[in-house]
Design an enzyme around this catalytic site. Structure first.
Site, PDB file in Angstrom:
ATOM      1  N   ARG A 299       0.824  -1.216   0.000  1.00  0.00           N
ATOM      2  CA  ARG A 299       0.000   0.000   0.000  1.00  0.00           C
ATOM      3  C   ARG A 299       0.851   1.255   0.000  1.00  0.00           C
ATOM      4  NH1 ARG A 299      -5.065  -1.869   3.991  1.00  0.00           N
ATOM      5  NH2 ARG A 299      -6.175  -2.997   2.318  1.00  0.00           N
ATOM      6  N   TYR A 439      -6.309  -1.500  -6.770  1.00  0.00           N
ATOM      7  CA  TYR A 439      -5.597  -2.656  -6.213  1.00  0.00           C
ATOM      8  C   TYR A 439      -4.914  -2.332  -4.889  1.00  0.00           C
ATOM      9  CZ  TYR A 439      -1.336  -1.224  -9.014  1.00  0.00           C
ATOM     10  OH  TYR A 439      -0.275  -0.593  -9.595  1.00  0.00           O
ATOM     11  N   GLU A 440      -4.640  -3.383  -4.143  1.00  0.00           N
ATOM     12  CA  GLU A 440      -4.142  -3.295  -2.752  1.00  0.00           C
ATOM     13  C   GLU A 440      -5.116  -2.548  -1.840  1.00  0.00           C
ATOM     14  OE1 GLU A 440      -1.938  -5.254  -2.288  1.00  0.00           O
ATOM     15  OE2 GLU A 440      -1.020  -5.441  -4.256  1.00  0.00           O
ATOM     16  N   GLY A 441      -6.392  -2.617  -2.171  1.00  0.00           N
ATOM     17  CA  GLY A 441      -7.417  -1.975  -1.345  1.00  0.00           C
ATOM     18  C   GLY A 441      -7.897  -0.685  -1.961  1.00  0.00           C
TER      19      GLY A 441
END
Length: 600
Positions: A299, A439-441
């Site tokens: 992140r 992506y990655e949240g």
């Protein structure tokens, strides 16, 4: 597409003045990170990213990756460029020396990462995921697995992936169905399908180490029953040589809006035999906990991608604006001037410049906190630094990526009609940036993370610490007696009050008005981003003003830095008022309404 030149001057300013690189280089284990070494590394990273990696950005976008009988092939030049990246030692710059890394501060490594991302975002994703996988193995792998895999992952000889998502399980990982069956020799047979796996297969390295979330037969339901397994593409013999091909295959490639040269794979485990051989990492049913180690690393890295691609778009827009002649200068009357002389173009260029600088500063500042969390001598101070870093990571990720999209969009606008034409390359930056908020949240997940996992886990104590530091900066600006610093202080002070007021409102309504709080989460994150970025720009202004007072260093750079900070304060910090109003509105307009709200 314009050339890329790493903004070393601003990177070094941020490292020294905001992330505290000089202090970091005195911490145990970081003593070798001298200023001279940092300069040499940044210079070499700039040369490598600009001359080797950047020219492949357009090539990769046009060619993409291909899936054939032998697996995934990358675009022309990719394998050769990766070999140079690996052989030069860039992959292990911040990783532990005991596994072949250089052990340098993250605050130095993040600048090299930014250069790689700016030069070629699709290329940079492979090393980013590998670094995250290494961090996970360092935390939870057995000594035997560390000895077998880490050295070659640190060197970049092998790459790593993160396998979470399944067709039915996106952000809700409780729905994962992949399973792992224990064998008598301590290994496991892994079965299942994973989607959206970045660099799940490629031809740049001889092995790929997949970290896969799956369930054991006796696992409890939900997220408490998820374990993490190491599943290599090729099995590894006792002597370190490669053995048989594992039953882990890329069965298709996604066709995407952007990052065409980054292979996004659908991975099948155990489809062709008795299962893919894997090894349990850490303890059973703690896989999600371990995966979050990778997730935090990733992140922060994705927030950095927003900064990097924003920088690349800004450089291209500036070069175009200085070359394109159009219209009359409204202020001087000069005919047929380059468009960078027009006030609205200058406004957009300054928005791009100041927002990139602000997001870079916050990202590097957070990286400095992670260095302190690892290397400070005092345990309490390490914990404090870690909690501050974890508080900042959703702000860095959510803010940096949303900024990247908006700045690359401005880059297209500055190009005018030519920005909409693929030939200029401005559109690629916008297309590549679009994935970063997903992506990655997603941004919504970052907002909920900030609210429920970071803000409320210590009843707001970490947030209050941040508030206090920002207030101290406001007081210092005000006490300076300089009108330009006082103007920044006034805007930052108002924005800080908006943030503290909305934080109190959220705390008061969290139990009785959860719907309104959840609706307000992203506006609250946006408010936090604006204030934290404004704080970084204010600290940058203080540092620049100090050098100007002494008449030391690159005075034009410091004057530009001061102007950029003032511009951010004038143009961006007032948004805090609107975000605060939005937060407090919550879901009042739609509370109690069902699906007819959308169906009517």
């Amino acid at each position: 597409m314009s050339d890329y030149r790493a903004p070393i001057k601003d990177m070094r300013f941020v490292m020294d003045e905001l992330a505290g690189f000089k202090e970091l280089s005195s911490l145990p284990g970081l003593e070798e990170a001298t200023p001279d070494l940092a300069d040499a590394i940044l210079d070499e990273a700039a040369k490598f990213s600009g001359e080797v990696i950047a020219p492949l950005n357009r090539v990769g976008d046009q060619q993409g990756c291909q899936l054939g009988a032998d697996g995934v092939s990358t675009p022309a030049g990719w394998k050769e460029a990766y070999a140079q990246y690996r052989d030069a030692g860039w992959n292990g710059i911040t990783l532990p020396p005991e596994f072949g890394g250089q052990g340098l501060p993250d605050t130095l490594g993040i600048a090299a990462k930014e250069m790689l991302c700016s030069a070629n975002m699709a290329f940079s994703l492979g090393p980013l995921l590998t670094t995250g996988a290494v961090e996970a193995l360092l935390t939870c792998a057995s000594d035997e697995l560390k000895a077998m895999f880490l050295e070659k992952m640190v060197s970049g000889e092998w790459t790593g992936t993160m396998n979470l998502t399944e067709p039915q399980a996106g952000s809700d990982l409780a729905l994962i169905r992949s399973r792992a069956e224990p064998q008598g020799d301590g290994s496991y047979r892994v079965f299942g399908q994973k989607i959206f796996i970045t660099y799940g297969d490629h031809d740049m390295t001889e092995n790929i180490v997949h970290l896969v979330l799956a369930r054991l037969p006796d696992a409890p339901a939900g997220i408490k029953g998820i374990s993490m397994f190491l599943v290599p593409k090729f099995l590894v013999n006792a002597d370190g040589s490669l053995g048989a091909r594992n039953d882990a295959w890329c069965i298709s490639l996604e066709h995407k809006l952007g990052i065409h040269a980054s292979p996004t794979c659908v991975m099948a485990y155990g489809d062709k035999g008795e299962g893919a051989i894997g090894y349990l990492l850490g303890e059973a049913n703690r896989g999600l906990e371990y995966m979050f180690i990778m997730m935090n690393e990733a992140r922060l890295g994705v927030g950095l991608q927003g900064v990097a691609i924003g920088e690349r778009a800004y450089q291209q827009a500036l070069a175009y604006a200085r070359d394109r002649k159009q219209g009359r200068d409204a202020l001087t009357g000069e005919m047929l001037v380059t468009i960078d002389k027009h006030p609205d173009i200058r406004r957009m260029l300054m928005l791009m410049k100041s927002r990139v600088e602000a997001a870079r500063a916050l990202t590097y500042y957070t990286s400095g906190l992670l260095d302190r969390a690892r290397h400070l001598a005092d345990a309490e101070e390490r914990k404090k630094a870690l909690w501050l870093a974890e508080f900042m990571i959703p702000i860095v990720k959510g803010g940096g990526t949303e900024m990247g999209i908006e700045v690359t969009s401005l880059g297209i606008q500055i190009h005018g009609g030519m920005g909409f034409i693929e030939e200029t390359g401005a559109a690629q930056h916008f297309r590549d940036a679009r994935i970063t908020t997903i992506y990655e949240g997603t941004t919504g997940i970052q907002a909920n993370d900030l609210l429920f996992r970071k803000l409320m886990r210590d009843q707001g104590a970490t947030a209050k610490l941040v508030f206090g530091e920002i207030y101290a900066t406001v007081k210092t600006l005000t006490a300076s007696g300089k009108p330009e610093l006082a103007a920044i202080a006034q805007k930052l002070g108002i924005a800080l009050k908006m943030w503290t007021d909305t934080t109190e409102w959220l705390a008061a309504n969290a139990k009785t008005g959860l719907g309104g709080v959840l609706t307000a989460a992203v506006p609250y994150l946006s408010l936090a981003v604006v204030v934290c970025n404004g704080w970084m720009m204010a600290k940058a202004a203080l540092a620049a003003a100090g050098y100007l007072d002494k008449g030391e260093g690159d005075l034009p750079f410091y004057r530009a830095k001061l102007a950029s900070a003032r511009f951010y304060a004038d143009q961006m910090l007032p948004q805090a008022i609107a975000f605060a109003e939005t937060v407090k509105a919550g879901d009042a307009a739609i509370a109690g309404l069902g699906d007819e709200l959308f169906d009517a």
